[in-house]
Design a protein around this motif. Structure first.
Motif, PDB file in Angstrom:
ATOM      1  N   PHE A  12       2.230 -10.165  -2.181  1.00 35.35           N
ATOM      2  CA  PHE A  12       2.046  -8.800  -2.790  1.00 35.35           C
ATOM      3  C   PHE A  12       0.571  -9.121  -3.742  1.00 35.35           C
ATOM      4  CE2 PHE A  12       6.606  -9.075  -3.560  1.00 35.35           C
ATOM      5  CZ  PHE A  12       6.866  -8.482  -2.381  1.00 35.35           C
ATOM      6  N   CYS A  13      -0.275  -8.149  -3.385  1.00 34.21           N
ATOM      7  CA  CYS A  13      -1.594  -7.987  -3.982  1.00 34.21           C
ATOM      8  C   CYS A  13      -1.730  -6.629  -4.711  1.00 34.21           C
ATOM      9  CB  CYS A  13      -2.681  -8.232  -3.133  1.00 34.21           C
ATOM     10  SG  CYS A  13      -2.751  -9.667  -2.228  1.00 34.21           S
ATOM     11  N   GLN A  14      -2.871  -6.763  -5.643  1.00 38.70           N
ATOM     12  CA  GLN A  14      -3.047  -5.255  -6.695  1.00 38.70           C
ATOM     13  C   GLN A  14      -3.640  -4.237  -5.670  1.00 38.70           C
ATOM     14  OE1 GLN A  14      -3.885  -6.112 -10.764  1.00 38.70           O
ATOM     15  NE2 GLN A  14      -5.016  -7.840  -9.910  1.00 38.70           N
ATOM     16  N   THR A  15      -4.703  -5.106  -4.673  1.00 37.95           N
ATOM     17  CA  THR A  15      -5.420  -4.146  -3.795  1.00 37.95           C
ATOM     18  C   THR A  15      -5.624  -4.990  -2.457  1.00 37.95           C
ATOM     19  OG1 THR A  15      -7.564  -4.845  -4.587  1.00 37.95           O
ATOM     20  CG2 THR A  15      -6.694  -2.729  -5.468  1.00 37.95           C
ATOM     21  N   LYS A  16      -6.049  -4.610  -1.495  1.00 31.95           N
ATOM     22  CA  LYS A  16      -6.461  -5.265  -0.369  1.00 31.95           C
ATOM     23  C   LYS A  16      -7.891  -5.515  -0.368  1.00 31.95           C
ATOM     24  CE  LYS A  16      -4.583  -6.892   3.624  1.00 31.95           C
ATOM     25  NZ  LYS A  16      -3.613  -7.907   3.557  1.00 31.95           N
ATOM     26  N   CYS A  17      -8.317  -6.856  -0.179  1.00 31.67           N
ATOM     27  CA  CYS A  17      -9.752  -7.212  -0.021  1.00 31.67           C
ATOM     28  C   CYS A  17     -10.224  -6.795   1.265  1.00 31.67           C
ATOM     29  CB  CYS A  17      -9.881  -8.630  -0.388  1.00 31.67           C
ATOM     30  SG  CYS A  17      -9.204  -9.133  -1.948  1.00 31.67           S
ATOM     31  N   THR A  18     -11.514  -6.458   1.398  1.00 33.09           N
ATOM     32  CA  THR A  18     -11.844  -5.784   2.695  1.00 33.09           C
ATOM     33  C   THR A  18     -11.909  -6.889   3.784  1.00 33.09           C
ATOM     34  OG1 THR A  18     -14.264  -6.511   2.305  1.00 33.09           O
ATOM     35  CG2 THR A  18     -13.540  -4.376   1.548  1.00 33.09           C
ATOM     36  N   TYR A  19     -11.972  -8.382   3.415  1.00 37.99           N
ATOM     37  CA  TYR A  19     -12.057  -9.359   4.450  1.00 37.99           C
ATOM     38  C   TYR A  19     -10.651 -10.014   4.764  1.00 37.99           C
ATOM     39  CZ  TYR A  19     -11.675 -12.050   0.157  1.00 37.99           C
ATOM     40  OH  TYR A  19     -11.249 -12.404  -1.104  1.00 37.99           O
ATOM     41  N   CYS A  20      -9.654  -9.479   3.993  1.00 36.04           N
ATOM     42  CA  CYS A  20      -8.533 -10.344   4.070  1.00 36.04           C
ATOM     43  C   CYS A  20      -7.689 -10.006   5.350  1.00 36.04           C
ATOM     44  CB  CYS A  20      -7.586  -9.593   3.078  1.00 36.04           C
ATOM     45  SG  CYS A  20      -5.938 -10.704   3.017  1.00 36.04           S
ATOM     46  N   ASN A  21      -7.203 -11.078   6.018  1.00 33.56           N
ATOM     47  CA  ASN A  21      -6.311 -10.850   7.430  1.00 33.56           C
ATOM     48  C   ASN A  21      -5.076 -11.331   7.010  1.00 33.56           C
ATOM     49  OD1 ASN A  21      -7.246 -13.422   7.260  1.00 33.56           O
ATOM     50  ND2 ASN A  21      -8.227 -13.386   9.254  1.00 33.56           N
ATOM     51  N   PHE A  22      -4.640 -11.615   5.750  1.00 30.77           N
ATOM     52  CA  PHE A  22      -3.389 -11.957   5.420  1.00 30.77           C
ATOM     53  C   PHE A  22      -2.413 -11.042   5.652  1.00 30.77           C
ATOM     54  CE2 PHE A  22      -5.319 -15.395   2.507  1.00 30.77           C
ATOM     55  CZ  PHE A  22      -5.688 -16.075   3.745  1.00 30.77           C
ATOM     56  N   HIS A  23      -0.921 -11.091   5.858  1.00 30.97           N
ATOM     57  CA  HIS A  23       0.147 -10.232   5.978  1.00 30.97           C
ATOM     58  C   HIS A  23       0.483 -10.015   4.556  1.00 30.97           C
ATOM     59  CE1 HIS A  23       0.681 -10.078  10.358  1.00 30.97           C
ATOM     60  NE2 HIS A  23       0.333 -11.296  10.198  1.00 30.97           N
ATOM     61  N   THR A  24      -0.198  -9.348   3.546  1.00 32.14           N
ATOM     62  CA  THR A  24       0.078  -8.881   2.479  1.00 32.14           C
ATOM     63  C   THR A  24      -0.002  -7.529   2.167  1.00 32.14           C
ATOM     64  OG1 THR A  24      -2.294  -9.209   1.443  1.00 32.14           O
ATOM     65  CG2 THR A  24      -0.789 -11.381   1.402  1.00 32.14           C
ATOM     66  N   GLY A  25       0.538  -7.112   1.210  1.00 36.21           N
ATOM     67  CA  GLY A  25       0.709  -5.883   0.873  1.00 36.21           C
ATOM     68  C   GLY A  25       0.340  -5.236  -0.548  1.00 36.21           C
ATOM     69  N   GLY A  73       0.003 -16.910  -1.780  1.00 35.27           N
ATOM     70  CA  GLY A  73       0.119 -15.453  -1.242  1.00 35.27           C
ATOM     71  C   GLY A  73      -0.930 -15.046  -0.327  1.00 35.27           C
ATOM     72  N   GLY A  74      -1.192 -13.586  -0.990  1.00 34.94           N
ATOM     73  CA  GLY A  74      -0.800 -12.807  -1.740  1.00 34.94           C
ATOM     74  C   GLY A  74      -1.276 -13.174  -3.169  1.00 34.94           C
ATOM     75  N   THR A  75      -0.781 -12.696  -4.027  1.00 30.22           N
ATOM     76  CA  THR A  75      -1.345 -12.971  -5.471  1.00 30.22           C
ATOM     77  C   THR A  75      -0.015 -13.224  -6.227  1.00 30.22           C
ATOM     78  OG1 THR A  75      -3.180 -11.506  -5.277  1.00 30.22           O
ATOM     79  CG2 THR A  75      -2.813 -12.263  -7.417  1.00 30.22           C
ATOM     80  N   GLY A 143     -14.151  -5.860  -2.450  1.00 26.59           N
ATOM     81  CA  GLY A 143     -13.065  -5.123  -2.845  1.00 26.59           C
ATOM     82  C   GLY A 143     -12.142  -6.149  -3.788  1.00 26.59           C
ATOM     83  N   ARG A 144     -12.684  -7.071  -4.349  1.00 23.49           N
ATOM     84  CA  ARG A 144     -12.105  -7.830  -5.281  1.00 23.49           C
ATOM     85  C   ARG A 144     -11.818  -7.280  -6.646  1.00 23.49           C
ATOM     86  NH1 ARG A 144      -9.575 -12.460  -3.403  1.00 23.49           N
ATOM     87  NH2 ARG A 144      -9.473 -12.702  -5.532  1.00 23.49           N
ATOM     88  N   MET A 145     -10.832  -7.375  -7.289  1.00 24.00           N
ATOM     89  CA  MET A 145     -10.474  -6.759  -8.576  1.00 24.00           C
ATOM     90  C   MET A 145     -11.238  -7.536  -9.766  1.00 24.00           C
ATOM     91  SD  MET A 145      -8.525  -4.246  -8.102  1.00 24.00           S
ATOM     92  CE  MET A 145      -7.426  -4.253  -9.622  1.00 24.00           C
TER      93      MET A 145
HETATM   94  S1  SF4 Z   1      -4.272 -12.203  -0.245  1.00 22.29           S
HETATM   95 FE1  SF4 Z   1      -5.910 -12.708  -1.439  1.00 22.29          FE
HETATM   96  S2  SF4 Z   1      -7.917 -11.849  -0.086  1.00 22.29           S
HETATM   97 FE2  SF4 Z   1      -5.801 -11.039   0.658  1.00 22.29          FE
HETATM   98  S3  SF4 Z   1      -5.822  -8.850  -0.470  1.00 22.29           S
HETATM   99 FE3  SF4 Z   1      -4.524 -10.456  -1.478  1.00 22.29          FE
HETATM  100  S4  SF4 Z   1      -6.163 -11.360  -3.065  1.00 22.29           S
HETATM  101 FE4  SF4 Z   1      -7.338 -10.147  -1.469  1.00 22.29          FE
END
Ligand code: SF4
Length: 389
Positions: A12-25, A73-75, A143-145
């Motif tokens: 889980f994350c607060q927002t999605k960073c523009t460069y992030c290619n992980f499976h997080t939401g 994560g995620g965060t 797109g970092r917080m």
């Molecule tokens: S996993 Fe890291 S890079 Fe990806 S959206 Fe979350 S904080 Fe950003």
């Protein structure tokens, strides 16, 4: 088998960073507790879940002692400390433990005095910070917080509560990054004196909004301001020289540490030692099999609630793929690989495979040891492609 690593994924994350290619939401915080309960159940019932899924733990596995935990994560620092603590408490209920390194991935803006104090009480003794840059313009574009001020504030808090093992991540290749701004980030980073540093090159693929935009020449996420591949390689090489001069030990392609602070947990991945991953999308390696849980957090929680392990890609590691892993994972470490040992263990001859790479200056040989040539570290993927030919 004696030591075992445990990885816990919090997707889980607060927002999605523009460069992030992980499976997080980005999900409502109401979903955190049910997710954590599912992870705890997976940890407590792992033997039954594995047995029902076809995961066969090697002989002697029950004697393994967990010495490293990595909550990534995620965060994961988004979670209330009580939820993190719940997962930490589940581990000794299911495994013998002698924990020497317990890492939490944290984003700077999520750190508070209360949380950090609770992390220490839960047994966390290492924090891996997603800093990425000290330049606000780059952080905004990515797109970092957090902002630069958050890095200073949070690093101060961690020091105050007694966390003495901190890792900072930087990304080379963010939009608007220049040679000067890269050196600005590196300089600011070392002034804070982290014990460990990771430098990653921006990955350009369809899995992130920025990557897709670069591939399609769009403009919304500042793809046009992404440095060239050559510039990125130059940033990486600057980091190698700069951190090396300051006494950081470059022990893996992307990782540096003050002596004695190399990540014990991550070394297990590169040394092919056993680790079990819990949570959505977590990967595991028992020594003989590899598998991964389903990425989708809802599907994961649903399956665990029904008493099923949502394992995908369960496969026995063949001798052939074990050998490939020895080479690729081994070469990521700057100490290199012991060719003689690998040849003896796998009953193969590898010299003819490495000779052309050596002649091309891609690897260096020193007796039985083969390592990536220092000048080729920034293009290690090209070396690996050559090795596969
Ligand atoms: S996993 Fe890291 S890079 Fe990806 S959206 Fe979350 S904080 Fe950003």
């Amino acid at each position: 088998m004696n030591k075992l690593g445990i990885y816990v994924q919090v997707p889980f994350c607060q927002t999605k960073c523009t460069y992030c290619n992980f499976h997080t939401g980005v999900v409502s915080s109401e979903r955190f507790a049910p997710y954590v309960d599912a992870v705890c159940r997976e940890i407590r019932e792992y033997r039954e879940l594995y047995r029902a899924t076809g995961v066969e733990l090697p002989e002697g596995f029950e004697k393994a002692v967990v010495d490293t935990v990595y909550i990534g994560g995620g965060t994961p620092s988004l979670l209330e400390p009580e939820l993190l603590n719940r997962m930490m408490r589940a581990i000794p209920e299911a495994f013998a433990t002698e924990l020497s390194e317990v890492t939490l991935e944290a984003d700077p803006e999520t750190v508070t005095v209360e949380k950090a104090g609770a992390w220490v009480r839960a047994g966390i003794n290492r924090v891996s910070f997603g800093v990425q840059s000290f330049v606000d313009r780059e952080l905004v574009a990515a797109g970092r917080m957090h902002r630069r001020a958050d890095i200073y504030r949070s690093a101060g808090i961690l020091g105050d509560v007694g966390i003495r093992n901190i890792s900072f991540d930087l990304i080379a290749g963010l939009p608007f990054q220049t040679k000067e701004s890269w050196m600005e980030s590196l300089g600011a980073l070392v002034k804070l004196g982290p014990e460990h540093v990771s430098v990653y090159l921006l990955e350009v693929d369809e899995g992130s909004r920025l990557g897709l935009e670069i591939l399609q020449s769009g403009t919304r996420y500042s793809a046009g301001a992404v440095p060239s591949d050559d510039a990125m390689a130059g940033f990486y090489e600057k980091a190698c020289a700069f951190l090396g001069d300051l006494g950081y030990h470059h022990y893996e392609i992307s990782n540096w540490a003050k002596p004695g602070f190399e990540s014990k947990h991550n070394l297990k991945y590169w040394r092919r030692e056993a680790y079990l991953g819990f949570g959505a999308g977590a990967h595991s390696f028992s020594g003989t099999q590899r598998w991964a849980n389903a990425h989708d957090a809802s599907a994961y929680v649903g399956a665990i609630t029904e008493g099923r392990l949502p394992a995908e890609q369960l496969e026995r590691v063949t001798r052939e793929s074990a050998l490939e892993e020895e080479l690729f994972l081994g070469l990521r470490q700057l100490d290199g690989i012991d060719l003689g040992r690998i040849e003896r263990e796998y009953g193969v001859g590898l010299r003819t495979r490495f000779e052309p790479l050596e002649s091309a200056g891609l690897v260096e040989r020193d007796g039985e040891t083969v390592r990536l040539a220092p000048a080729r570290l920034s293009v290690s993927n090209e070396v690996f492609v050559e090795l596969m030919r």
